[in-house]
Design an enzyme around this catalytic site. Structure first.
Site, PDB file in Angstrom:
ATOM      1  N   HIS A  46      -9.655 -34.881  25.081  1.00  0.00           N
ATOM      2  CA  HIS A  46     -11.021 -34.532  25.472  1.00  0.00           C
ATOM      3  C   HIS A  46     -10.989 -33.321  26.392  1.00  0.00           C
ATOM      4  CE1 HIS A  46     -15.311 -35.024  26.292  1.00  0.00           C
ATOM      5  NE2 HIS A  46     -14.978 -34.499  27.460  1.00  0.00           N
ATOM      6  N   HIS A 100     -14.720 -28.394  19.476  1.00  0.00           N
ATOM      7  CA  HIS A 100     -14.632 -28.593  18.028  1.00  0.00           C
ATOM      8  C   HIS A 100     -14.919 -27.286  17.316  1.00  0.00           C
ATOM      9  CE1 HIS A 100     -18.759 -29.410  19.313  1.00  0.00           C
ATOM     10  NE2 HIS A 100     -19.148 -28.914  18.151  1.00  0.00           N
TER      11      HIS A 100
HETATM   12  P1  DGP Z   1     -22.232 -28.316  18.054  1.00  0.00           P
HETATM   13  O1  DGP Z   1     -23.688 -28.058  17.963  1.00  0.00           O
HETATM   14  O2  DGP Z   1     -21.410 -27.052  17.801  1.00  0.00           O
HETATM   15  O3  DGP Z   1     -21.854 -29.010  19.352  1.00  0.00           O
HETATM   16  O4  DGP Z   1     -21.885 -29.276  16.851  1.00  0.00           O
HETATM   17  C1  DGP Z   1     -21.883 -30.655  16.933  1.00  0.00           C
HETATM   18  C2  DGP Z   1     -21.869 -31.173  15.523  1.00  0.00           C
HETATM   19  O5  DGP Z   1     -21.478 -32.528  15.561  1.00  0.00           O
HETATM   20  C3  DGP Z   1     -23.214 -31.117  14.812  1.00  0.00           C
HETATM   21  O6  DGP Z   1     -23.129 -30.233  13.709  1.00  0.00           O
HETATM   22  C4  DGP Z   1     -23.467 -32.531  14.348  1.00  0.00           C
HETATM   23  C5  DGP Z   1     -22.134 -33.211  14.518  1.00  0.00           C
HETATM   24  N1  DGP Z   1     -22.242 -34.608  14.929  1.00  0.00           N
HETATM   25  C6  DGP Z   1     -22.860 -35.067  16.040  1.00  0.00           C
HETATM   26  N2  DGP Z   1     -22.765 -36.401  16.103  1.00  0.00           N
HETATM   27  C7  DGP Z   1     -22.040 -36.777  15.003  1.00  0.00           C
HETATM   28  C8  DGP Z   1     -21.598 -38.044  14.525  1.00  0.00           C
HETATM   29  O7  DGP Z   1     -21.827 -39.104  15.104  1.00  0.00           O
HETATM   30  N3  DGP Z   1     -20.889 -38.033  13.361  1.00  0.00           N
HETATM   31  C9  DGP Z   1     -20.611 -36.879  12.679  1.00  0.00           C
HETATM   32  N4  DGP Z   1     -19.914 -37.002  11.547  1.00  0.00           N
HETATM   33  N5  DGP Z   1     -20.997 -35.676  13.121  1.00  0.00           N
HETATM   34  C10 DGP Z   1     -21.715 -35.630  14.267  1.00  0.00           C
END
Ligand code: DGP
Length: 114
Positions: A46, A100
């Site tokens: 993290h 990420h």
């Molecule tokens: P960002 O906006 O760059 O912080 O991207 C975060 C991304 O994470 C966004 O595109 C949606 C994805 N995301 C958020 N929560 C979840 C989740 O619970 N599962 C999955 N598979 N993706 C998620």
């Protein structure tokens, strides 16, 4: 880390469609895909953003880059290409404060990055 969505995905507490995992990172399909292929690659450690790494964590950063290339090959993205995006902070609209990279593919994204 408590209350971190991506830590919970990494630990398997929140289900996801995982496509790749190694000692440094986990990759899974984005819950809200912005392209036909939209994969999130996140560090097992993290760290809130790219700003949070230290000099002795270059192996993690390198490992993630190598993982992105492996995932691209695995998912058949090499021929047509793909885009890698890292949102960092407010103006980039980073919504999950756990580093990420987005792998986006499956269609022409245009010449402009944004
Ligand atoms: P960002 O906006 O760059 O912080 O991207 C975060 C991304 O994470 C966004 O595109 C949606 C994805 N995301 C958020 N929560 C979840 C989740 O619970 N599962 C999955 N598979 N993706 C998620």
């Amino acid at each position: 880390m408590d209350n971190c969505i991506f830590c919970k995905i990494i630990e398997g507490i929140i289900p996801s469609t995982k496509v790749y995992e190694d000692e440094y990172c986990v990759a899974f399909r984005d819950i809200n895909p912005q392209m036909p292929v939209h994969i999130v690659v996140t560090s097992k450690k993290h760290v809130p953003s790219v700003l949070g790494f230290t000099e002795d964590e270059k192996d993690i950063l390198g490992g993630i880059q190598l993982a992105i290339a492996k995932i691209a090959r695995q998912e058949g993205l090499v021929e047509n290409g793909f885009r890698v995006v890292n949102n960092c902070g407010r103006d980039a609209c980073q919504s999950v404060p756990h580093i990420h990279y987005h792998i986006l593919a499956g269609g022409n994204m245009g010449e402009r990055i944004v």
